[in-house]
Enzyme design. Structure first.
Site, PDB file in Angstrom:
ATOM      1  N   ILE A   1     -31.323  36.364  25.754  1.00 16.83           N
ATOM      2  CA  ILE A   1     -31.295  35.038  25.120  1.00 16.83           C
ATOM      3  C   ILE A   1     -31.388  33.914  26.146  1.00 16.83           C
ATOM      4  O   ILE A   1     -31.548  32.758  25.790  1.00 16.83           O
ATOM      5  CB  ILE A   1     -30.022  34.817  24.267  1.00 16.83           C
ATOM      6  CG1 ILE A   1     -28.772  35.201  25.057  1.00 16.83           C
ATOM      7  CG2 ILE A   1     -30.119  35.532  22.946  1.00 16.83           C
ATOM      8  CD1 ILE A   1     -27.484  34.785  24.380  1.00 16.83           C
ATOM      9  N   GLY A   2     -31.277  34.252  27.402  1.00 18.70           N
ATOM     10  CA  GLY A   2     -31.349  33.189  28.407  1.00 18.70           C
ATOM     11  C   GLY A   2     -31.489  33.777  29.794  1.00 18.70           C
ATOM     12  O   GLY A   2     -31.297  34.985  29.995  1.00 18.70           O
TER      13      GLY A   2
ATOM     14  N   GLY B   1     -30.055  33.261  33.485  1.00 16.16           N
ATOM     15  CA  GLY B   1     -29.042  32.602  34.301  1.00 16.16           C
ATOM     16  C   GLY B   1     -29.438  32.648  35.765  1.00 16.16           C
ATOM     17  O   GLY B   1     -30.458  33.248  36.132  1.00 16.16           O
TER      18      GLY B   1
ATOM     19  N   PHE C   1     -28.170  34.320  38.114  1.00 15.27           N
ATOM     20  CA  PHE C   1     -28.057  35.628  38.764  1.00 15.27           C
ATOM     21  C   PHE C   1     -28.481  36.790  37.888  1.00 15.27           C
ATOM     22  O   PHE C   1     -28.180  37.942  38.175  1.00 15.27           O
ATOM     23  CB  PHE C   1     -26.605  35.844  39.235  1.00 15.27           C
ATOM     24  CG  PHE C   1     -26.150  34.755  40.135  1.00 15.27           C
ATOM     25  CD1 PHE C   1     -26.762  34.544  41.354  1.00 15.27           C
ATOM     26  CD2 PHE C   1     -25.136  33.905  39.744  1.00 15.27           C
ATOM     27  CE1 PHE C   1     -26.367  33.515  42.170  1.00 15.27           C
ATOM     28  CE2 PHE C   1     -24.725  32.874  40.555  1.00 15.27           C
ATOM     29  CZ  PHE C   1     -25.349  32.670  41.780  1.00 15.27           C
ATOM     30  N   GLY C   2     -29.162  36.479  36.804  1.00 17.80           N
ATOM     31  CA  GLY C   2     -29.606  37.564  35.937  1.00 17.80           C
ATOM     32  C   GLY C   2     -29.727  37.050  34.520  1.00 17.80           C
ATOM     33  O   GLY C   2     -29.459  35.882  34.244  1.00 17.80           O
TER      34      GLY C   2
ATOM     35  N   VAL D   1     -29.080  36.625  30.420  1.00 21.20           N
ATOM     36  CA  VAL D   1     -27.951  36.547  29.486  1.00 21.20           C
ATOM     37  C   VAL D   1     -28.423  37.236  28.208  1.00 21.20           C
ATOM     38  O   VAL D   1     -29.546  36.999  27.744  1.00 21.20           O
ATOM     39  CB  VAL D   1     -27.571  35.074  29.211  1.00 21.20           C
ATOM     40  CG1 VAL D   1     -26.381  35.002  28.267  1.00 21.20           C
ATOM     41  CG2 VAL D   1     -27.256  34.337  30.517  1.00 21.20           C
TER      42      VAL D   1
ATOM     43  N   ASP E   1     -19.895  20.720  37.392  1.00 26.41           N
ATOM     44  CA  ASP E   1     -21.323  20.887  37.072  1.00 26.41           C
ATOM     45  C   ASP E   1     -21.529  20.678  35.570  1.00 26.41           C
ATOM     46  O   ASP E   1     -22.214  21.457  34.913  1.00 26.41           O
ATOM     47  CB  ASP E   1     -21.766  22.295  37.494  1.00 26.41           C
ATOM     48  CG  ASP E   1     -23.277  22.449  37.498  1.00 26.41           C
ATOM     49  OD1 ASP E   1     -23.986  21.432  37.599  1.00 26.41           O
ATOM     50  OD2 ASP E   1     -23.750  23.600  37.389  1.00 26.41           O
TER      51      ASP E   1
HETATM   52  N1  LIG Z   1     -22.113  32.437  25.516  1.00 30.50           N
HETATM   53  C1  LIG Z   1     -23.399  32.207  25.267  1.00 30.50           C
HETATM   54  N2  LIG Z   1     -23.874  32.234  24.002  1.00 30.50           N
HETATM   55  C2  LIG Z   1     -25.176  32.005  23.736  1.00 30.50           C
HETATM   56  N3  LIG Z   1     -26.103  31.726  24.678  1.00 30.50           N
HETATM   57  C3  LIG Z   1     -25.691  31.681  25.960  1.00 30.50           C
HETATM   58  C4  LIG Z   1     -24.326  31.927  26.333  1.00 30.50           C
HETATM   59  N4  LIG Z   1     -24.222  31.800  27.671  1.00 30.50           N
HETATM   60  C5  LIG Z   1     -25.446  31.498  28.118  1.00 30.50           C
HETATM   61  N5  LIG Z   1     -26.339  31.433  27.112  1.00 30.50           N
HETATM   62  C6  LIG Z   1     -27.786  31.128  27.207  1.00 30.50           C
HETATM   63  O1  LIG Z   1     -28.269  31.576  28.458  1.00 30.50           O
HETATM   64  C7  LIG Z   1     -28.756  30.471  29.245  1.00 30.50           C
HETATM   65  C8  LIG Z   1     -28.383  30.667  30.714  1.00 30.50           C
HETATM   66  O2  LIG Z   1     -26.976  30.803  30.819  1.00 30.50           O
HETATM   67  P1  LIG Z   1     -26.133  30.079  31.940  1.00 30.50           P
HETATM   68  O3  LIG Z   1     -26.556  28.646  32.038  1.00 30.50           O
HETATM   69  O4  LIG Z   1     -24.698  30.331  31.679  1.00 30.50           O
HETATM   70  O5  LIG Z   1     -26.575  30.841  33.212  1.00 30.50           O
HETATM   71  P2  LIG Z   1     -26.323  30.405  34.696  1.00 30.50           P
HETATM   72  O6  LIG Z   1     -26.389  31.614  35.532  1.00 30.50           O
HETATM   73  O7  LIG Z   1     -25.092  29.617  34.765  1.00 30.50           O
HETATM   74  O8  LIG Z   1     -27.553  29.478  34.973  1.00 30.50           O
HETATM   75  P3  LIG Z   1     -27.540  28.224  35.899  1.00 30.50           P
HETATM   76  O9  LIG Z   1     -26.661  28.548  37.057  1.00 30.50           O
HETATM   77  O10 LIG Z   1     -28.988  28.075  36.244  1.00 30.50           O
HETATM   78  O11 LIG Z   1     -26.984  27.097  35.039  1.00 30.50           O
HETATM   79  C9  LIG Z   1     -28.113  29.233  28.620  1.00 30.50           C
HETATM   80  O12 LIG Z   1     -28.906  28.109  28.820  1.00 30.50           O
HETATM   81  C10 LIG Z   1     -28.013  29.622  27.150  1.00 30.50           C
HETATM   82  O13 LIG Z   1     -29.245  29.379  26.482  1.00 30.50           O
END
Ligand SMILES: Nc1ncnc2c1ncn2[C@@H]1O[C@H](COP(=O)(O)OP(=O)(O)OP(=O)(O)O)[C@@H](O)[C@H]1O
Length: 247
Positions: free
Chosen positions: A14-15, A17, A19-20, A22, A134
């Site tokens: 679904i996304g 992140g 480091f990998g 989501v 952040d």
């Molecule tokens: N708990 C959740 N429920 C639904 N979707 C999620 C959830 N956590 C993350 N996502 C989806 O996955 C995407 C990436 O997640 P997230 O931003 O937490 O990753 P990250 O590793 O922190 O990325 P970055 O460091 O680039 O911000 C989010 O933009 C969102 O669309």
């Protein structure tokens, strides 16, 4: 810390992140839909990344009891040996996506409610001595129309901040002091600045300074004292009107 053994089969991406991926996962045993946030790194090499991940887990464990902070269920290891955070699944994407898709349907009361709930979540973090560091519209997820603060990878307990870390974050949300003074340490007021930019976005629908493609040129522009133009922002007119009614 809860360590869950989950036999994850066919999760949906679904996304993406830092480091990998989501994943969304229907956890049949407990009839729960969860999000799995994968830490796809070589744990023996990327020590700092592991520290960040563990830091996020520790903070989440402390604060994820609040309705405006994402729920944290535990950690699991997938079949490839990667660790995954098991989080509450948010059914309506990020605040940024939510505003883009639903803006015309949202009444002022809805927007104020979203703003108020984010403020409650942030206040809860600050009451627990946690600086998010952040905060922006992609780090707030919407679940059943309720905002949930997430992504604590860069957050710190107040007394843990030993060095400045001014380069991270989505530029438009970063307190300008961080841009002009490299000795400046992010603090709770920095989160409040980011929250102010989020309020601007909630009222105007669009992210702040979308036309800047280069992070550096935007940083220079903001550090010179430039801000978004309130006159383009209908909401401020409405809020002025609303507050004059309340006087
Ligand atoms: N708990 C959740 N429920 C639904 N979707 C999620 C959830 N956590 C993350 N996502 C989806 O996955 C995407 C990436 O997640 P997230 O931003 O937490 O990753 P990250 O590793 O922190 O990325 P970055 O460091 O680039 O911000 C989010 O933009 C969102 O669309």
């Amino acid at each position: 810390m809860m360590y869950l053994v989950v036999h994850v089969r066919n999760p949906t991406v679904i996304g993406i992140g830092g480091f990998g991926n989501v994943f969304k996962y229907e956890w049949r045993d407990s009839e729960l839909t969860v999000a799995l946030k994968c830490l796809k790194v070589n744990t023996s090499i990327d020590v700092n990344i592991i520290k960040g991940f563990i830091n996020e887990l520790k903070l989440l464990r402390r604060v994820s009891k609040h309705p405006n902070v994402i729920l944290f269920y535990g950690v699991t290891k997938d079949s490839n040996g990667y660790y995954n955070m098991v989080l509450q699944y948010a059914d309506n994407k990020t605040l940024r996506d939510y505003l883009m898709t639903n803006f015309t349907k949202l009444e002022w009361a809805d927007k104020l409610c979203i703003a108020k709930e984010i403020a409650h979540g942030l206040l809860f973090l600050h009451d627990n001595n946690i600086i998010h560091s952040d905060l922006h519209s992609k780090n707030i997820l919407i679940h059943q129309r309720q905002p949930k603060i997430t992504d604590f990878g860069l957050s710190r307990q107040k007394n843990e901040i030993t060095s400045n870390s001014n380069l991270h974050g989505i530029q438009a949300y970063v307190e300008p002091q961080c841009l002009v003074n490299d000795k400046y340490r992010r603090n709770m007021k920095s989160d409040v600045y980011s929250f102010g930019v989020i309020l601007w976005e909630i009222s105007s629908r669009r992210p702040s300074f979308p036309s800047f493609e280069s992070v550096l040129s935007l940083a220079v522009y903001i550090s010179k004292g430039n801000r978004e133009d309130p006159s383009n922002n209908m909401a401020l007119d409405n809020i002025d009107t609303a507050s004059s009614h309340n006087q």
